[in-house]
Enzyme design. Structure first.
Site, PDB file in Angstrom:
ATOM      1  CG  ASP A 327      -1.680   1.278   1.392  1.00 58.18           C
ATOM      2  OD1 ASP A 327      -2.585   1.510   0.563  1.00 58.18           O
ATOM      3  OD2 ASP A 327      -1.375   2.069   2.312  1.00 58.18           O
ATOM      4  CD  GLU A 381      -2.508   2.173  -3.196  1.00 55.68           C
ATOM      5  OE1 GLU A 381      -3.687   2.526  -3.149  1.00 55.68           O
ATOM      6  OE2 GLU A 381      -1.672   2.464  -2.309  1.00 55.68           O
TER       7      GLU A 381
END
Length: 671
Positions: A327, A381
């Site tokens: 993330d 990401e």
């Protein structure tokens, strides 16, 4: 150093070769340095075996790194939750501390904390490597818990190997996966949701919010305890059981891992753990994330690298996760965190805003993960499109297997919000969806979980809005619903058919889950009404949600067994902006989209190879909520053009707001 391979493959990177080589040298130097200290990266990443709770048979050993601490005490019921000299840690070298406690004093299920003292202050803390944290239901206070069950979990997945060519990801949040207004459990997910994922055809599950986080509504992105399974959802053994069952059904399980930042909390998390703000994080303003109200790790510190790399190895080894979706990678890559920054040229990537320590950490993490599990999957990401991010380390890249194509969902939302579909530009659609750096595998998706949060809208809700509430039954007629269902299918099909590497769907979006996600909070009376998934809507045979679910299943199956299995490149065949016709091919598959809301075309001509063609997927099929205007049994034979005997034209009827995929059956050889 020689020119990196990925620079040779992209001449536009040549002006920035020195910057790229500098980054690679920094990584190599750090790797050599860590080998000198720890022996190798594998040894270094065993931090969870040195720190945290360790079973010594009759005793429990607990070690902690707290260089600024003057004294550390273990507290619990055994000490009346007060510092006691009997339970004082011994100071070791390099800021480390340890204590040994008889198992009769600290046993399975017992709660405890640390009480640290430093110059001018003190505070309660939870061990940094603790693997079990629980919250008191009444006081809402978190405590560490001894977790040493008598029997080890028995794995049954020894022969499992992910089958992810292509990777088709079902992103899920355990807590909100129940239809009931509550927090769901690992076991309930295994029993009730996993069978749905298996039936839907996805081959990978991406689990969110696994690492412990104090605030449920953070979606799991404000992590406090990096080695602890969130106890909201059950025990570590129940998570293992879920992963084990997924593996037995041929499905890989990856974890949404958060190493881009940490929650500020001090008692539950790492904030000012030993009284300093700079133990794990950057000091001063650089240690504060300006947008996320969280702390930013100092990736240049050896102890921070050990903590994070050990965390990567821990979840692979202890829970058999098959990899990670990292993330917030964009936030890690740049000192400006990518906030309000336009990446419009290569010069925007390679300058003094790069965080070279973070780039080195991510490269080390990918090296470790893929050496720990050769079949592991890593996904970045990243919205910036950093060159080399999903290139191999040997070729000079960072080592991720895939990059999440974050621009695609942003593009679709912008398109839907700002333009009526009669004005959609198919040339722009094809360009935005099919563009990617040569050789770079990306995972495309139509909408993210963020776009389903309260204050925003999912794609289906933007398309149909309030009609969702009373026009989705089979007996209701609604042009708005007809339009929404047609475009929902076309948007998803356009996204997956142009993807290069994989596809992702967030739980429930495949059948057009209504409304938004709103976690329990003070503003909604701590309600779970919108923090759940209404599976019964999809199951109800008198509602139109079943059409979207059936289409998604067919779409996934064809992608898995067809054009994405070979990852053939997209070639535009007919991009006609005035007709709103978008046609392209991938291998033996021809994708044909008519985005026009009003014009159906008879005998539309497409110049294509000879052979015969058959429809293998049709959004207008009645099974998918369409009107059934196409005869799918018909075999199409392109006609040889009289003026050029080497050119063939396929003529086909293509209804408005319809997409079809045809498969080419090559002509038999005459030899």
């Amino acid at each position: 150093m020689d020119t990196p391979v990925f620079v040779k493959n992209d001449p536009w990177l040549k002006p920035f070769e020195s910057s790229i080589i500098e980054r690679i040298k920094h990584y190599n130097n750090k790797l050599d340095y860590l080998k000198d200290i720890f022996g190798d990266l594998d040894q270094m990443s065993n931090g969870y075996d040195y720190y945290g709770l360790n079973d010594l048979g009759n005793e429990i050993l607990l070690r902690e790194w707290a260089p600024n601490a003057k004294e550390i005490f273990l507290i619990g019921d055994f000490s009346n939750w007060k510092p006691d000299q009997q339970y004082k840690f011994t100071k070791l070298d390099n800021g480390n501390w340890e204590i040994k406690i008889p198992k009769t004093t600290l046993k399975h299920g017992d709660l405890f904390k640390l009480h640290l003292f430093w110059e001018g202050g003190d505070g309660l803390r939870l061990p940094s490597y603790i693997n079990r944290v629980v919250q008191d239901e009444e006081t809402k206070i978190f405590s560490a818990q001894v977790w040493t069950p008598q029997e080890d979990f028995k794995w049954e997945d020894q022969d499992f190997k992910p089958s992810v060519d292509p990777i088709l990801i079902y992103e899920a949040h355990i807590g909100m996966s129940s239809e009931e207004e509550k927090v769901n459990s690992f076991t309930e997910f295994k029993n009730n949701v996993l069978p749905r994922i298996i039936k839907a055809g996805y081959n990978t599950i991406q689990l969110m919010a696994i690492q412990e986080h104090p605030y449920y509504g953070s979606f799991g992105y404000h992590v406090s305890n990096f080695f602890a399974v969130s106890s909201r959802f059950g025990t570590p053994e129940e998570l293992k059981d879920l992963i084990n069952e997924a593996h037995k059904n041929g499905i890989a399980v990856i974890m949404d891992i958060v190493h881009s930042h940490a929650v500020k909390n001090e008692v539950e998390g790492l904030g000012k753990f030993d009284g300093t703000s700079y133990q794990y994080f950057h000091d001063g303003g650089r240690g504060e994330h300006p947008a996320w109200d969280s702390k930013c790790f100092n990736y240049g510190k050896d102890q921070v690298l050990q903590f994070l790399l050990s965390n990567c190895k821990y979840w692979l080894q202890e829970f058999h996760f098959d990899g990670y979706r990292f993330d917030g990678v964009t936030s890690m890559l740049y000192l400006h965190h990518g906030l309000e920054y336009a990446f419009s040229s290569y010069a925007d990537y390679f300058n003094d805003t790069e965080d070279i320590d973070a780039l080195t950490y991510l490269t080390l993490a990918n090296r470790l993960i893929h050496r720990t599990n050769h079949n592991a999957i890593t996904i970045a990401e990243d919205m910036s499109g950093y060159p080399g991010l999903s290139e191999t380390i040997d070729n000079g890249g960072i080592g991720f297997d895939y990059r999440l194509s974050m621009g695609v969902p942003d593009f679709w939302i912008k398109m839907i919000k700002e333009n009526s579909d009669e004005n959609w530009n198919v040339g722009q659609i094809f360009h935005e969806l099919s563009q990617h750096r040569a050789g770079e595998k990306v995972i495309s998706y139509t909408e993210s979980h963020d776009q389903a949060l309260v204050g925003d809208k999912t794609i289906i809700f933007r398309l149909v809005d309030k009609e969702m509430y009373d026009k989705m039954d089979l007996n209701s007629e609604s042009l708005i619903i007809d339009r929404g269902i047609a475009l929902h299918k076309m948007i998803r099909l356009a996204t997956i058919t142009t993807s290069y590497g994989g596809y992702l769907n967030f739980m429930g979006n495949e059948f057009g889950h209504p409304e938004w996600i709103d976690f329990p909070r003070e503003g909604n009376g701590w309600s779970y009404k919108y923090a759940r998934r209404q599976w019964s809507l999809m199951d109800h045979q008198d509602l139109k949600f079943k059409f979207l679910s059936a289409f998604d299943k067919a779409m996934i199956d064809l992608a898995k067994d067809g054009y994405l299995a070979t990852n053939d490149s997209c070639y535009g065949v007919a991009i006609n902006e005035s007709d709103q016709i978008m046609c392209f091919k991938r291998g033996n598959y021809l994708m044909l989209f008519n985005f026009s809301p009003t014009h159906s075309y008879t005998d539309y001509g497409i110049f294509i190879e000879s052979g015969k063609y058959k429809i293998v997927l049709n959004t207008d099929n009645k099974e998918f909520g369409g009107f059934g205007l196409l005869d799918e049994s018909y075999i199409y034979y392109p006609e040889r053009m009289p003026y050029d005997r080497n050119q063939y034209q396929l003529k086909i009827y293509i209804p408005a707001r319809t997409a079809i995929i045809l498969k080419r059956i090559p002509p038999k050889s005459v030899y």
